[in-house]
Design a protein around this motif. Structure first.
Motif, PDB file in Angstrom:
ATOM      1  N   LEU A   1       0.846  -1.193   0.000  1.00 49.29           N
ATOM      2  CA  LEU A   1       0.000   0.000   0.000  1.00 49.29           C
ATOM      3  C   LEU A   1       0.877   1.237   0.000  1.00 49.29           C
ATOM      4  O   LEU A   1       1.901   1.288   0.679  1.00 49.29           O
ATOM      5  N   ASP A   2       0.510   2.223  -0.785  1.00 47.70           N
ATOM      6  CA  ASP A   2       1.277   3.454  -0.846  1.00 47.70           C
ATOM      7  C   ASP A   2       0.506   4.571  -0.159  1.00 47.70           C
ATOM      8  O   ASP A   2      -0.713   4.524  -0.027  1.00 47.70           O
ATOM      9  N   TRP A   3       1.244   5.603   0.259  1.00 52.13           N
ATOM     10  CA  TRP A   3       0.612   6.759   0.865  1.00 52.13           C
ATOM     11  C   TRP A   3      -0.236   7.475  -0.177  1.00 52.13           C
ATOM     12  O   TRP A   3       0.046   7.465  -1.367  1.00 52.13           O
ATOM     13  N   ILE A   4      -1.264   8.131   0.288  1.00 49.15           N
ATOM     14  CA  ILE A   4      -2.162   8.826  -0.623  1.00 49.15           C
ATOM     15  C   ILE A   4      -1.497  10.069  -1.200  1.00 49.15           C
ATOM     16  O   ILE A   4      -1.595  10.362  -2.384  1.00 49.15           O
ATOM     17  N   ASN A   5      -0.816  10.839  -0.370  1.00 50.19           N
ATOM     18  CA  ASN A   5      -0.167  12.055  -0.837  1.00 50.19           C
ATOM     19  C   ASN A   5       1.244  11.762  -1.320  1.00 50.19           C
ATOM     20  O   ASN A   5       1.933  10.905  -0.782  1.00 50.19           O
ATOM     21  N   TYR A   6       1.686  12.493  -2.329  1.00 53.55           N
ATOM     22  CA  TYR A   6       3.025  12.300  -2.864  1.00 53.55           C
ATOM     23  C   TYR A   6       3.600  13.643  -3.273  1.00 53.55           C
ATOM     24  O   TYR A   6       2.915  14.468  -3.874  1.00 53.55           O
ATOM     25  N   SER A   7       4.859  13.850  -2.956  1.00 49.70           N
ATOM     26  CA  SER A   7       5.583  15.022  -3.417  1.00 49.70           C
ATOM     27  C   SER A   7       6.982  14.591  -3.831  1.00 49.70           C
ATOM     28  O   SER A   7       7.531  13.636  -3.279  1.00 49.70           O
ATOM     29  N   PRO A   8       7.590  15.278  -4.810  1.00 46.83           N
ATOM     30  CA  PRO A   8       8.964  14.950  -5.187  1.00 46.83           C
ATOM     31  C   PRO A   8       9.882  15.054  -3.977  1.00 46.83           C
ATOM     32  O   PRO A   8       9.635  15.812  -3.041  1.00 46.83           O
ATOM     33  N   ASN A   9      10.952  14.287  -4.004  1.00 50.43           N
ATOM     34  CA  ASN A   9      11.954  14.253  -2.936  1.00 50.43           C
ATOM     35  C   ASN A   9      11.414  13.651  -1.642  1.00 50.43           C
ATOM     36  O   ASN A   9      12.007  13.807  -0.580  1.00 50.43           O
ATOM     37  N   GLU A  10      10.270  12.954  -1.734  1.00 49.66           N
ATOM     38  CA  GLU A  10       9.774  12.160  -0.618  1.00 49.66           C
ATOM     39  C   GLU A  10       9.792  10.691  -1.011  1.00 49.66           C
ATOM     40  O   GLU A  10       8.988   9.893  -0.552  1.00 49.66           O
ATOM     41  N   ALA A  11      10.710  10.323  -1.864  1.00 53.51           N
ATOM     42  CA  ALA A  11      10.710   8.983  -2.459  1.00 53.51           C
ATOM     43  C   ALA A  11      10.778   7.877  -1.422  1.00 53.51           C
ATOM     44  O   ALA A  11      10.151   6.829  -1.568  1.00 53.51           O
ATOM     45  N   GLU A  12      11.535   8.070  -0.350  1.00 51.30           N
ATOM     46  CA  GLU A  12      11.701   7.006   0.630  1.00 51.30           C
ATOM     47  C   GLU A  12      10.403   6.694   1.372  1.00 51.30           C
ATOM     48  O   GLU A  12      10.293   5.670   2.036  1.00 51.30           O
ATOM     49  N   TYR A  13       9.404   7.572   1.247  1.00 49.82           N
ATOM     50  CA  TYR A  13       8.118   7.336   1.898  1.00 49.82           C
ATOM     51  C   TYR A  13       7.104   6.703   0.950  1.00 49.82           C
ATOM     52  O   TYR A  13       5.902   6.753   1.197  1.00 49.82           O
ATOM     53  N   HIS A  14       7.607   6.093  -0.130  1.00 52.34           N
ATOM     54  CA  HIS A  14       6.731   5.442  -1.093  1.00 52.34           C
ATOM     55  C   HIS A  14       7.325   4.106  -1.533  1.00 52.34           C
ATOM     56  O   HIS A  14       8.509   3.844  -1.323  1.00 52.34           O
ATOM     57  N   ASN A  15       6.477   3.268  -2.104  1.00 53.93           N
ATOM     58  CA  ASN A  15       6.918   1.944  -2.545  1.00 53.93           C
ATOM     59  C   ASN A  15       7.709   2.064  -3.843  1.00 53.93           C
ATOM     60  O   ASN A  15       7.198   1.798  -4.925  1.00 53.93           O
ATOM     61  N   ARG A  16       8.963   2.461  -3.707  1.00 62.74           N
ATOM     62  CA  ARG A  16       9.808   2.678  -4.862  1.00 62.74           C
ATOM     63  C   ARG A  16      11.273   2.698  -4.411  1.00 62.74           C
ATOM     64  O   ARG A  16      11.573   2.581  -3.227  1.00 62.74           O
ATOM     65  N   ALA A  17      12.159   2.863  -5.367  1.00 58.38           N
ATOM     66  CA  ALA A  17      13.586   2.941  -5.063  1.00 58.38           C
ATOM     67  C   ALA A  17      14.000   4.397  -4.881  1.00 58.38           C
ATOM     68  O   ALA A  17      13.323   5.321  -5.339  1.00 58.38           O
ATOM     69  N   THR A  18      15.129   4.590  -4.205  1.00 57.94           N
ATOM     70  CA  THR A  18      15.756   5.908  -4.126  1.00 57.94           C
ATOM     71  C   THR A  18      17.195   5.768  -4.597  1.00 57.94           C
ATOM     72  O   THR A  18      17.819   4.710  -4.432  1.00 57.94           O
ATOM     73  N   TYR A  19      17.733   6.839  -5.171  1.00 59.96           N
ATOM     74  CA  TYR A  19      19.124   6.789  -5.646  1.00 59.96           C
ATOM     75  C   TYR A  19      19.780   8.165  -5.609  1.00 59.96           C
ATOM     76  O   TYR A  19      20.794   8.408  -6.261  1.00 59.96           O
ATOM     77  N   GLU A  20      19.203   9.092  -4.857  1.00 58.10           N
ATOM     78  CA  GLU A  20      19.773  10.407  -4.579  1.00 58.10           C
ATOM     79  C   GLU A  20      20.134  11.227  -5.819  1.00 58.10           C
ATOM     80  O   GLU A  20      21.255  11.708  -5.952  1.00 58.10           O
ATOM     81  N   PRO A  21      19.192  11.413  -6.741  1.00 49.75           N
ATOM     82  CA  PRO A  21      19.467  12.336  -7.849  1.00 49.75           C
ATOM     83  C   PRO A  21      19.333  13.776  -7.357  1.00 49.75           C
ATOM     84  O   PRO A  21      18.959  14.021  -6.205  1.00 49.75           O
ATOM     85  N   ASP A  22      19.620  14.728  -8.216  1.00 46.36           N
ATOM     86  CA  ASP A  22      19.446  16.126  -7.840  1.00 46.36           C
ATOM     87  C   ASP A  22      17.979  16.428  -7.568  1.00 46.36           C
ATOM     88  O   ASP A  22      17.644  17.222  -6.698  1.00 46.36           O
ATOM     89  N   ASP A  23      17.101  15.786  -8.336  1.00 45.03           N
ATOM     90  CA  ASP A  23      15.668  15.994  -8.141  1.00 45.03           C
ATOM     91  C   ASP A  23      14.923  14.785  -8.698  1.00 45.03           C
ATOM     92  O   ASP A  23      15.196  14.355  -9.818  1.00 45.03           O
ATOM     93  N   TYR A  24      13.999  14.233  -7.913  1.00 45.83           N
ATOM     94  CA  TYR A  24      13.247  13.079  -8.392  1.00 45.83           C
ATOM     95  C   TYR A  24      12.163  13.509  -9.372  1.00 45.83           C
ATOM     96  O   TYR A  24      11.536  14.549  -9.194  1.00 45.83           O
ATOM     97  N   PRO A  25      11.923  12.708 -10.398  1.00 46.59           N
ATOM     98  CA  PRO A  25      10.792  12.988 -11.288  1.00 46.59           C
ATOM     99  C   PRO A  25       9.485  12.891 -10.515  1.00 46.59           C
ATOM    100  O   PRO A  25       9.414  12.334  -9.428  1.00 46.59           O
ATOM    101  N   TRP A  26       8.429  13.412 -11.117  1.00 52.36           N
ATOM    102  CA  TRP A  26       7.134  13.472 -10.456  1.00 52.36           C
ATOM    103  C   TRP A  26       6.418  12.117 -10.461  1.00 52.36           C
ATOM    104  O   TRP A  26       6.308  11.465 -11.486  1.00 52.36           O
ATOM    105  N   VAL A  27       5.921  11.719  -9.324  1.00 48.92           N
ATOM    106  CA  VAL A  27       5.064  10.557  -9.118  1.00 48.92           C
ATOM    107  C   VAL A  27       5.763   9.244  -9.504  1.00 48.92           C
ATOM    108  O   VAL A  27       6.633   8.795  -8.790  1.00 48.92           O
ATOM    109  N   VAL A  28       5.389   8.613 -10.602  1.00 51.76           N
ATOM    110  CA  VAL A  28       5.895   7.277 -10.909  1.00 51.76           C
ATOM    111  C   VAL A  28       6.519   7.235 -12.299  1.00 51.76           C
ATOM    112  O   VAL A  28       6.161   8.024 -13.179  1.00 51.76           O
TER     113      VAL A  28
END
Length: 201
Positions: A1-28
């Motif tokens: 289950l994923d959180w309802i709200n999503y914002s860029p640079n909150e990747a670790e709070y979602h069911n996805r990978a993180t890799y520390e780019p300068d800025d995460y793309p939006w959503v999925v």
């Protein structure tokens, strides 16, 4: 289950990978392959943190920072039986990487042993999480209480995170267990890369 709200640079709070780019793309990330059958569905997606503009502008042939593949296995006889997910996250970026699995588990119920985690669900369905491709660093857990901006009721979730100091090749099976009915499956990766899953043996 994923959180309802999503914002860029909150990747670790979602069911996805993180890799520390300068800025995460939006959503999925966009899907670049989808195959469906009665017994299983397969999807593949990729993402790069270097593109500009809308996520749909990512060329399908671009070199990804992160690629995800998911197989959704379905029991056509009994949907409540062998129905589970096999996930592989490949992080190509030469930066620290993680993969994050958020579940609606009871607070403090997670049990981590090596590359396995068992979580007791809030609604009588537990989760067996088995990393068949053993992460280079120990699994960790985190509980988070969150009040969504768009809903009145709060959410409690527990994350299991696998991590690597550089990039990452994470593979895991997420298997729901009906409490009091199902036993944990036995999972292993064979030498040829096939993932073998046995249950109720």
């Amino acid at each position: 289950l994923d959180w309802i709200n999503y914002s860029p640079n909150e990747a670790e709070y979602h069911n996805r990978a993180t890799y520390e780019p300068d800025d995460y793309p939006w959503v999925v990330p966009p899907l670049d392959k989808f195959v469906t059958h009665d017994e299983a569905d397969y999807v593949r997606s990729h993402e790069t943190g270097t593109y500009e503009g809308d996520r749909k502008s990512i060329p399908a042939e671009s070199t990804p920072d992160w690629q995800r593949q998911i197989i959704f296995v379905k029991d056509t006889t009994d949907p409540g039986d062998a129905t589970y997910l096999v996930v592989r996250d490949k992080i190509y970026a030469a930066r620290p990487g993680t993969t994050n699995v958020w579940t609606m588990a009871q607070k403090g119920s997670e049990k981590i042993e090596g590359n396995m985690a068992l979580l007791k669900g809030q609604f009588s369905v537990d989760v067996s999480l088995f990393f068949f491709r053993k992460p280079p660093k120990p699994l960790t857990s985190k509980f988070h209480h969150f009040q969504p901006r768009s809903l009145k009721f709060p959410q409690d979730q527990t994350r299991i995170q696998a991590s690597s100091d550089e990039g990452g090749d994470f593979g895991y099976v997420l298997y729901p267990l009906r409490r009091g009915t199902d036993k944990e499956p036995a999972v292993r990766e064979l030498k040829n890369g096939v993932v073998e899953i046995k249950w109720n043996d």
